[in-house]
Design an enzyme around this catalytic site. Structure first.
Site, PDB file in Angstrom:
ATOM      1  CB  CYS A  17       6.670 -36.239  19.973  1.00 43.64           C
ATOM      2  SG  CYS A  17       7.749 -34.813  19.202  1.00 43.64           S
ATOM      3  N   PRO A  18       4.664 -36.232  17.032  1.00 41.61           N
ATOM      4  CG  PRO A  18       4.415 -35.861  14.756  1.00 41.61           C
ATOM      5  CD  PRO A  18       5.004 -36.868  16.032  1.00 41.61           C
TER       6      PRO A  18
END
Length: 80
Positions: A17-18
């Site tokens: 993430c992201p």
């Protein structure tokens, strides 16, 4: 996950993430409306982030599953 048909694939395994969702945001526009994108991931955060991405942008999360620490998502592009 069965044998659901998909038209393109995005491999985000090994990314965190992201990055998977950022790559998905770009890749989903490369397929035609109504086509299905298969996304492969290893980041557990995608189990939260990808459904939210689909809900927020109006795409269909056709199927999702997990096997051996890998997550697979099938997303149908909608004209969002």
């Amino acid at each position: 996950m069965g044998n659901l048909e998909f038209h393109a694939e995005l491999d985000t395994r090994g990314l965190f993430c992201p990055e998977p969702v950022m790559m998905l945001h770009t890749r989903i526009t490369d397929i035609a409306v109504g086509e299905v994108l298969r996304v492969l991931a290893t980041d557990p955060a995608t189990t939260r982030d990808i459904p939210r991405f689909c809900q927020f942008l109006g795409h269909d999360l056709v199927d999702q599953g997990e096997q051996g620490g890998e997550y697979v998502y099938l997303i149908r592009r909608r004209d969002a």
